[in-house]
Scaffold this active site. Sequence first.
Site, mmCIF file in Angstrom:
data_model
loop_
_atom_site.group_PDB
_atom_site.id
_atom_site.type_symbol
_atom_site.label_atom_id
_atom_site.label_comp_id
_atom_site.label_asym_id
_atom_site.label_seq_id
_atom_site.Cartn_x
_atom_site.Cartn_y
_atom_site.Cartn_z
ATOM 1 N N SER A 167 0.097 -1.240 -0.117
ATOM 2 C CA SER A 167 -0.051 -0.566 -0.423
ATOM 3 C C SER A 167 0.949 0.971 -0.186
ATOM 4 C CB SER A 167 -0.763 -0.040 1.569
ATOM 5 O OG SER A 167 -1.566 1.473 1.286
ATOM 6 N N TYR A 194 -2.039 -1.139 10.790
ATOM 7 C CA TYR A 194 -1.709 -1.590 8.389
ATOM 8 C C TYR A 194 -0.742 -1.238 8.453
ATOM 9 C CZ TYR A 194 -4.490 -1.423 4.164
ATOM 10 O OH TYR A 194 -3.535 -1.156 2.432
HETATM 11 P P1 NAD Z 1 -11.165 -5.701 -0.556
HETATM 12 O O1 NAD Z 1 -11.506 -6.382 1.099
HETATM 13 O O2 NAD Z 1 -12.231 -5.716 -1.560
HETATM 14 O O3 NAD Z 1 -10.433 -7.959 -0.488
HETATM 15 C C1 NAD Z 1 -10.260 -8.051 0.182
HETATM 16 C C2 NAD Z 1 -9.857 -9.665 -0.075
HETATM 17 O O4 NAD Z 1 -8.970 -10.798 1.094
HETATM 18 C C3 NAD Z 1 -10.776 -10.189 0.274
HETATM 19 O O5 NAD Z 1 -11.294 -11.516 -0.898
HETATM 20 C C4 NAD Z 1 -12.032 -10.778 1.681
HETATM 21 O O6 NAD Z 1 -12.503 -12.485 1.713
HETATM 22 C C5 NAD Z 1 -9.632 -11.538 1.508
HETATM 23 N N1 NAD Z 1 -9.687 -12.194 3.289
HETATM 24 C C6 NAD Z 1 -9.909 -11.217 3.981
HETATM 25 N N2 NAD Z 1 -9.698 -11.663 4.969
HETATM 26 C C7 NAD Z 1 -8.575 -13.245 4.804
HETATM 27 C C8 NAD Z 1 -8.735 -14.039 5.592
HETATM 28 N N3 NAD Z 1 -8.231 -13.488 6.160
HETATM 29 N N4 NAD Z 1 -7.924 -14.666 4.421
HETATM 30 C C9 NAD Z 1 -8.185 -14.806 3.046
HETATM 31 N N5 NAD Z 1 -8.845 -13.602 2.526
HETATM 32 C C10 NAD Z 1 -8.825 -12.930 3.091
HETATM 33 O O7 NAD Z 1 -9.951 -5.191 -0.206
HETATM 34 P P2 NAD Z 1 -9.717 -4.797 -1.367
HETATM 35 O O8 NAD Z 1 -8.753 -3.492 -1.095
HETATM 36 O O9 NAD Z 1 -9.622 -5.359 -2.902
HETATM 37 O O10 NAD Z 1 -7.597 -5.109 -0.553
HETATM 38 C C11 NAD Z 1 -6.757 -6.044 -0.770
HETATM 39 C C12 NAD Z 1 -5.753 -5.842 -0.335
HETATM 40 O O11 NAD Z 1 -5.037 -4.260 -0.795
HETATM 41 C C13 NAD Z 1 -5.473 -5.791 0.759
HETATM 42 O O12 NAD Z 1 -4.193 -6.610 0.901
HETATM 43 C C14 NAD Z 1 -5.669 -3.682 1.255
HETATM 44 O O13 NAD Z 1 -4.818 -4.016 1.979
HETATM 45 C C15 NAD Z 1 -4.509 -3.828 -0.519
HETATM 46 N N6 NAD Z 1 -4.768 -2.186 -0.376
HETATM 47 C C16 NAD Z 1 -5.360 -1.713 -0.592
HETATM 48 C C17 NAD Z 1 -6.033 -0.540 -1.378
HETATM 49 C C18 NAD Z 1 -7.226 0.276 -0.963
HETATM 50 O O14 NAD Z 1 -7.908 1.304 -1.011
HETATM 51 N N7 NAD Z 1 -8.535 -0.704 -1.271
HETATM 52 C C19 NAD Z 1 -4.893 0.755 -0.912
HETATM 53 C C20 NAD Z 1 -3.955 0.068 -0.867
HETATM 54 C C21 NAD Z 1 -3.726 -1.247 -0.274
#
Ligand code: NAD
Length: 256
Positions: free
Chosen positions: A138, A151
Site C-alpha cells: 500500500s 496496517y
Molecule cells: P477487499 O476487502 O475488497 O478484498 C479483500 C480480500 O481479502 C477479499 O477477497 C477477502 O475475502 C479477503 N480476505 C480478508 N481476510 C482474509 C483472510 N483472513 N483470509 C483470506 N482472505 C481474506 O479489499 P481490497 O481493497 O481489494 O484489498 C486488497 C489488498 O489491497 C489488501 O491487502 C489491502 O490492504 C490492499 N490495499 C487496498 C487499498 C484500497 O484503497 N482499497 C489501497 C492500498 C492497498
Amino acid sequence: MLKGKTALVTGSTSGIGLGIALALARQGANIVLNGFGDFEGPKAQVSGLGVKVGYHGADMGKPADIEDMMKYAAAQFGRVDILVNNAGIQHVAPVEDFPPERWDAILAINLTSAFHTSRLALPAMKKADWGRIINVASVHGLVASAHKSAYVAAKHGLVGLTKVTALETATTGVTCNAICPGWVLTPLVQKQVDARAAANGVSNEEAKKQLLAEKEPSLQFTTPEELGELAVFFCSDAAKNVRGVAWNMDGGWAAQ
Ligand code: NAD
C-alpha cells in the site's frame, strides 16, 4: 504471455485481488482463487476467460490453512509460478484505543501470511528458475496515516519482506516486488467512506471527494484493472530485472 503458468492470488474473491486474478487470466495464466464470501461468481468470471481455475478457502491468518492451500495448489496445478500476496484487512483507531486482537489479526493476515506463502512457494520457483512474487502492500507501506498503526506497520513490514526476498532470489529467474496502491474503491475503502459520511453528516459522494482531496492529488481512485496491468508487467519478460521495488500507483500521494 502467461499460458501454462499458474497464479495463486490470496484474497481474490473481491476488489484488487480479483482485478489482478482477472488480468493474469487474460494473459492465459491458470488461477487459484482464495478469500471469503461468494467464490462461485469470481470463479465463473475467471473460467470465462478460458483458463483453469481453482479455489481454496484458507484463512490467511492461520498458518496451517496456508500450508493446506499451498499443498492444494501444487496437487491441482503442479506448481505456483506466480504468487500474489494480496489478502488484507483494515481497522482504524488511535494507538491507545486499538484493540490488541485487531492488531494481531492485521499483522497475521497483512504481513505474516506473505512470509508463509513465500517460504512455501520459493523452493519450486527456484527449482524451475522462474517465478514472480507480487506483494500487494500500500502507499501505507511507504508513508503513514494517523489511526492506522497496525496496517501501516504491516505494510511497511511487507515492503521490507519484499526487499529481502528480492535479494535472496537476485541471481535467479524469480523476482519479488511490491505494489503500493493509493485509494481504490473496494469494500475495504467503502467502509471508510461510509464512516466518514456518517461522522461528517455528508453524502457518500461528498465523503469520497473528501477522502481523495485529503491524500490523493489526482483526485481519482486507482482501479483494480489498473493494478492488474501492473501485476502483468511484473510477470513479463521485460520486468525480469525489476527486483525489490515498491511501486506506488497512488495518484501522487507519496510524492507530497
Ligand atoms: P477487499 O476487502 O475488497 O478484498 C479483500 C480480500 O481479502 C477479499 O477477497 C477477502 O475475502 C479477503 N480476505 C480478508 N481476510 C482474509 C483472510 N483472513 N483470509 C483470506 N482472505 C481474506 O479489499 P481490497 O481493497 O481489494 O484489498 C486488497 C489488498 O489491497 C489488501 O491487502 C489491502 O490492504 C490492499 N490495499 C487496498 C487499498 C484500497 O484503497 N482499497 C489501497 C492500498 C492497498
